[in-house]
Design a protein around this motif. Structure first.
Motif, short mmCIF file in Angstrom:
data_model
loop_
_atom_site.label_atom_id
_atom_site.label_comp_id
_atom_site.label_asym_id
_atom_site.label_seq_id
_atom_site.Cartn_x
_atom_site.Cartn_y
_atom_site.Cartn_z
N TYR A 58 -44.27 16.48 -60.00
CA TYR A 58 -44.46 17.32 -58.81
C TYR A 58 -43.13 17.54 -58.08
CZ TYR A 58 -44.86 12.58 -56.90
OH TYR A 58 -44.64 11.26 -56.59
N SER A 59 -42.06 17.56 -58.84
CA SER A 59 -40.72 17.71 -58.25
C SER A 59 -40.56 19.01 -57.47
CB SER A 59 -39.65 17.63 -59.34
OG SER A 59 -39.65 16.36 -59.93
N ASN A 60 -41.12 20.11 -57.97
CA ASN A 60 -41.00 21.39 -57.24
C ASN A 60 -41.66 21.31 -55.87
OD1 ASN A 60 -39.54 22.64 -59.27
ND2 ASN A 60 -41.36 23.48 -60.26
N LYS A 61 -42.80 20.65 -55.81
CA LYS A 61 -43.47 20.47 -54.52
C LYS A 61 -42.63 19.58 -53.60
CE LYS A 61 -48.11 21.18 -56.32
NZ LYS A 61 -49.44 20.60 -56.57
N MET A 62 -41.99 18.58 -54.19
CA MET A 62 -41.13 17.71 -53.39
C MET A 62 -39.93 18.47 -52.82
SD MET A 62 -41.14 14.16 -55.60
CE MET A 62 -39.75 13.48 -54.71
N ILE A 63 -39.39 19.40 -53.60
CA ILE A 63 -38.26 20.22 -53.11
C ILE A 63 -38.70 21.05 -51.91
CG2 ILE A 63 -36.75 22.19 -53.66
CD1 ILE A 63 -35.68 19.69 -54.96
N HIS A 111 -37.68 9.98 -46.76
CA HIS A 111 -38.72 9.59 -47.72
C HIS A 111 -38.61 10.42 -49.00
CE1 HIS A 111 -40.78 7.24 -44.60
NE2 HIS A 111 -41.48 6.71 -45.60
N PHE A 112 -38.48 11.73 -48.86
CA PHE A 112 -38.39 12.58 -50.05
C PHE A 112 -37.08 12.38 -50.79
CE2 PHE A 112 -41.69 14.72 -47.61
CZ PHE A 112 -42.67 14.83 -48.59
N LEU A 113 -35.99 12.24 -50.06
CA LEU A 113 -34.70 12.02 -50.70
C LEU A 113 -34.70 10.72 -51.51
CD1 LEU A 113 -32.37 13.13 -47.78
CD2 LEU A 113 -32.54 14.24 -50.02
N ILE A 114 -35.26 9.69 -50.95
CA ILE A 114 -35.28 8.40 -51.66
C ILE A 114 -36.21 8.47 -52.86
CG2 ILE A 114 -35.83 5.94 -51.47
CD1 ILE A 114 -33.14 6.82 -50.13
N SER A 115 -37.28 9.23 -52.78
CA SER A 115 -38.15 9.41 -53.96
C SER A 115 -37.36 10.05 -55.10
CB SER A 115 -39.36 10.26 -53.61
OG SER A 115 -40.27 9.53 -52.81
N PHE A 116 -36.52 11.02 -54.77
CA PHE A 116 -35.67 11.62 -55.81
C PHE A 116 -34.64 10.61 -56.32
CE2 PHE A 116 -36.93 15.94 -54.26
CZ PHE A 116 -37.33 16.44 -55.49
N ALA A 117 -34.11 9.80 -55.43
CA ALA A 117 -33.14 8.78 -55.84
C ALA A 117 -33.77 7.81 -56.84
CB ALA A 117 -32.62 8.02 -54.61
N ILE A 118 -35.02 7.48 -56.61
CA ILE A 118 -35.74 6.58 -57.51
C ILE A 118 -35.92 7.26 -58.87
CG2 ILE A 118 -37.98 5.47 -57.94
CD1 ILE A 118 -38.09 5.17 -54.76
N LYS A 146 -27.82 23.73 -48.77
CA LYS A 146 -27.17 24.10 -50.04
C LYS A 146 -27.34 22.99 -51.08
CE LYS A 146 -23.44 26.73 -47.87
NZ LYS A 146 -21.98 26.69 -47.62
N SER A 147 -27.22 21.76 -50.64
CA SER A 147 -27.34 20.65 -51.58
C SER A 147 -28.77 20.52 -52.10
CB SER A 147 -26.84 19.33 -50.97
OG SER A 147 -27.73 18.85 -49.99
N ILE A 148 -29.75 20.83 -51.27
CA ILE A 148 -31.15 20.83 -51.74
C ILE A 148 -31.34 21.93 -52.77
CG2 ILE A 148 -33.58 21.13 -51.10
CD1 ILE A 148 -32.79 20.01 -48.30
N TYR A 149 -30.72 23.08 -52.54
CA TYR A 149 -30.81 24.17 -53.52
C TYR A 149 -30.24 23.72 -54.86
CZ TYR A 149 -30.13 28.56 -55.92
OH TYR A 149 -30.15 29.55 -56.87
N ARG A 150 -29.08 23.08 -54.84
CA ARG A 150 -28.48 22.58 -56.09
C ARG A 150 -29.42 21.56 -56.76
NH1 ARG A 150 -23.81 23.26 -52.97
NH2 ARG A 150 -23.87 21.12 -52.20
N LEU A 151 -30.05 20.73 -55.95
CA LEU A 151 -31.00 19.76 -56.49
C LEU A 151 -32.19 20.47 -57.12
CD1 LEU A 151 -31.77 16.73 -56.74
CD2 LEU A 151 -32.96 16.98 -54.55
N SER A 152 -32.62 21.58 -56.53
CA SER A 152 -33.76 22.32 -57.09
C SER A 152 -33.42 22.93 -58.45
CB SER A 152 -34.23 23.42 -56.13
OG SER A 152 -33.34 24.52 -56.12
#
Length: 159
Positions: free
Chosen positions: A27-32, A72-79, A105-111
């Motif tokens: 569910y990464s897209n939803k997390m973004i 919370h969301f950032l750390i979920s991605f870190a995990i 911008k950094s969230i966009y790159r992450l997406s």
């Protein structure tokens, strides 16, 4: 900042959410989308971009809660990407509005690519925002724990 404690707590929360909602797929897209939303809500509490508003009374408790939501969301991605638990703040501009733009911008790159490098940069920029706002590491942990407790209560109450 050392995120070891927060990572350990987030692992438990992520597991509880997956079990409560019977999530078995990515569910990464939803997390973004959630991350964009939470950072926007945090920016709304900062109010620095509101050039049209003369009185900018900031509710520190609400600001910290919104910060914790994003964390919370950032750390979920870190995990998900096995990030190191120690991440230093990155301040690209002392202008809070420019730093917020860098965050988006950094969230966009992450997406575009969920990678350790991209999530570390997101977290570093986010912690940089905290530093610009004089939010200490201890206050970050406290805010995270308050929101984490609230999230577990929500799971218990079928939120």
């Amino acid at each position: 900042m050392n995120f070891k404690f927060i990572i350990d707590q987030q692992i438990l929360l992520d597991k509880a959410i997956k079990e409560a909602h019977k999530i078995e797929h990515d569910y990464s897209n939803k997390m973004i989308i959630a991350l964009y939303t939470e950072i926007g809500e945090f920016a709304n509490e900062i109010q620095s971009f509101k050039y049209w508003k003369k009185s900018k009374t900031i509710d520190q408790d609400k600001l910290l809660e919104e910060f914790a939501d994003g964390l919370h969301f950032l750390i979920s991605f870190a995990i998900k990407t096995n990030c190191n638990s120690i991440i230093e703040p990155l301040i690209l501009s002392n202008d809070i509005n420019l730093q917020l733009l860098e965050m988006f911008k950094s969230i966009y790159r992450l997406s575009k690519k969920i990678s350790k490098r991209n999530i570390v940069k997101c977290i570093a920029i986010y912690i940089g925002i905290a530093k610009i706002l004089n939010i200490s590491d201890d206050l970050i942990i406290k805010a995270y724990m308050l929101k984490n407790k609230k999230n577990f209560e929500r799971i218990k109450n079928n939120y």
